[in-house]
Enzyme design. Structure first.
Site, PDB file in Angstrom:
ATOM      1  N   HIS A  66      16.526 -19.098 -16.408  1.00 55.21           N
ATOM      2  CA  HIS A  66      17.196 -18.238 -15.433  1.00 55.21           C
ATOM      3  C   HIS A  66      17.136 -16.803 -15.971  1.00 55.21           C
ATOM      4  O   HIS A  66      18.091 -16.301 -16.571  1.00 55.21           O
ATOM      5  CB  HIS A  66      18.634 -18.708 -15.208  1.00 55.21           C
ATOM      6  CG  HIS A  66      18.702 -20.052 -14.549  1.00 55.21           C
ATOM      7  ND1 HIS A  66      18.706 -20.201 -13.181  1.00 55.21           N
ATOM      8  CD2 HIS A  66      18.724 -21.302 -15.077  1.00 55.21           C
ATOM      9  CE1 HIS A  66      18.748 -21.489 -12.879  1.00 55.21           C
ATOM     10  NE2 HIS A  66      18.747 -22.182 -14.013  1.00 55.21           N
ATOM     11  N   ASP A 279      16.285 -24.160 -19.898  1.00 53.64           N
ATOM     12  CA  ASP A 279      17.290 -23.897 -18.857  1.00 53.64           C
ATOM     13  C   ASP A 279      18.212 -22.759 -19.289  1.00 53.64           C
ATOM     14  O   ASP A 279      19.416 -22.773 -19.026  1.00 53.64           O
ATOM     15  CB  ASP A 279      18.100 -25.165 -18.544  1.00 53.64           C
ATOM     16  CG  ASP A 279      18.964 -25.025 -17.296  1.00 53.64           C
ATOM     17  OD1 ASP A 279      18.694 -24.126 -16.473  1.00 53.64           O
ATOM     18  OD2 ASP A 279      19.932 -25.804 -17.153  1.00 53.64           O
TER      19      ASP A 279
END
Length: 387
Positions: A66, A279
């Site tokens: 992200h 992640d």
């Protein structure tokens, strides 16, 4: 310029023994015996790296970060900062794929695309998934297909949420249209065109993906499911899905990678269909490298056994294997020099540039030039994670 690495054990990712590597500008020129005097006689600028006591591996590919930071699901103040290029380099990651999550309103596709372009300017290889949790997906040009076709950085669609309370509960038909659109975009542009699925903790697990395979003309290789380590029941379904030719991914957020890699392999999971991602958002990109090292240094896995999870396998699912993921002549010069005993990075070379040199970070974020800001953020879990 030329870079010569000598006296290191080479993992390409398969073990090749002690060999030299010659890098020419942004490419790998030779792996094997290199006559240093002949190279020096060319009269070109030459840097020599002594790899004694080290191993050389491909740079890591992280298919799920992200890059704009976490969405902040406990209010606006819990949104997290963007991932910095230096964090990615320290983790040994030379290729990264950014994604949006539940927030596609304040975290925009245009912003994510700009972030990837900035990382490329810093020397990394950076790509993005088009969309987010929602269906229909949020895009830049109006459709996933157009994003894939006309934006160099876009590889496929994702991360689309299923089996999650934050999902918009897409129907199988809606997902089939999305996956097919991404697939066609990939065919027309010679890109991956896969759809990356966020799998939540819901009881549906991978049911929707099975329906895509059974009711629609969807090829298994179009499906790429992540977060499949949430439970043993989900892992069992992921193993079965991988056996049909889909790709599955484990994230390292909970720092229990050894448990789930062991479960996957012990229960017949195809190692060629497995990847690992960071992640990163609240957690650091560094967890990817730390967890990979732990598999080897603490849990007894062979280095050549785990490297494909962050090199060749990931390059194959992203259809980047013609340019990166392995140490072969002609491929992009993305590689790591790691201490043999600890596997800590000594050198990180991306597209032929030394971004970590002799253990010291060379890359310095461009926006800091002329700035008088001091940025020093340490997460509350940082000390506990290292203990």
């Amino acid at each position: 310029m030329l870079t010569l690495i000598e006296n290191a054990e080479v993992y390409a990712p398969a073990p090749r023994g002690r060999q030299s590597l010659l890098l020419a500008f942004d490419r790998i020129a030779q792996v094997g015996a290199v006559q240093r005097r002949a190279v020096e006689a060319l009269g070109l600028e030459l840097e020599v790296i002594d790899g004694s006591g080290c191993v050389v591996t491909p740079g890591f590919l992280d298919p799920h970060q992200h890059l704009l930071g976490g969405s902040g699901e406990d209010g606006f103040r819990t949104q997290t900062p963007e991932i910095a290029p230096s964090e990615i380099v320290r983790a040994g990651i030379t290729t990264v794929v950014g994604c949006l999550g539940v927030d596609t309103t304040m975290k925009t596709m245009a912003g994510l695309l700009a972030k990837a372009k900035g990382l490329r300017e810093e020397g990394l290889s950076a790509y993005v998934w088009s969309g987010g949790y929602n269906v229909p997906p949020t895009t830049v040009l109006g459709s996933v297909r157009e994003d894939i076709l006309f934006l160099d950085e876009v590889l496929g669609a994702g991360e689309v949420a299923i089996a999650d309370h934050r999902s918009l509960e897409p129907t199988p038909q809606e997902l089939a249209k999305l996956v097919s659109d991404a697939h066609v975009g990939g065919l027309l542009s010679r890109k991956a065109g896969v759809t990356h699925f966020h799998v939540g903790e819901g009881e549906g697990r991978l049911r929707l993906l099975r329906e895509l395979l059974e009711r629609y003309a969807i090829a298994p290789a179009c499906l790429y499911a992540t977060h499949v380590e949430r439970s043993e029941a989900l892992m069992d379904e992921a193993i079965a899905l991988a056996a049909r030719g889909a790709f599955v991914d484990l994230d390292t957020v909970e720092q229990d990678l050894h448990r789930w890699v062991g479960y996957y392999l012990d229960h017949g999971g195809d190692p060629a269909q497995l990847t690992v991602s960071s992640d990163a958002s609240i957690s650091s990109p560094s967890t990817l490298g730390e967890q990979l090292r732990s598999l080897v240094t603490r849990h007894g896995y062979a280095l050549e056994q785990v490297l494909p999870f962050v090199t060749t396998n990931t390059a194959r699912v992203l259809k980047l294997d013609a340019q990166t993921g392995a140490l072969e002549p002609g491929k992009q010069a993305d590689l790591l020099v790691l201490r043999r005993e600890t596997l800590e990075p000594v050198e990180v070379i991306a597209r032929g540039r030394r971004l970590l040199r002799e253990g010291r970070l060379v890359l310095r974020e461009r926006f800091l030039e002329g700035s008088n800001r001091t940025i020093h953020l340490v997460g509350a879990r940082a000390g506990a994670d290292r203990a």
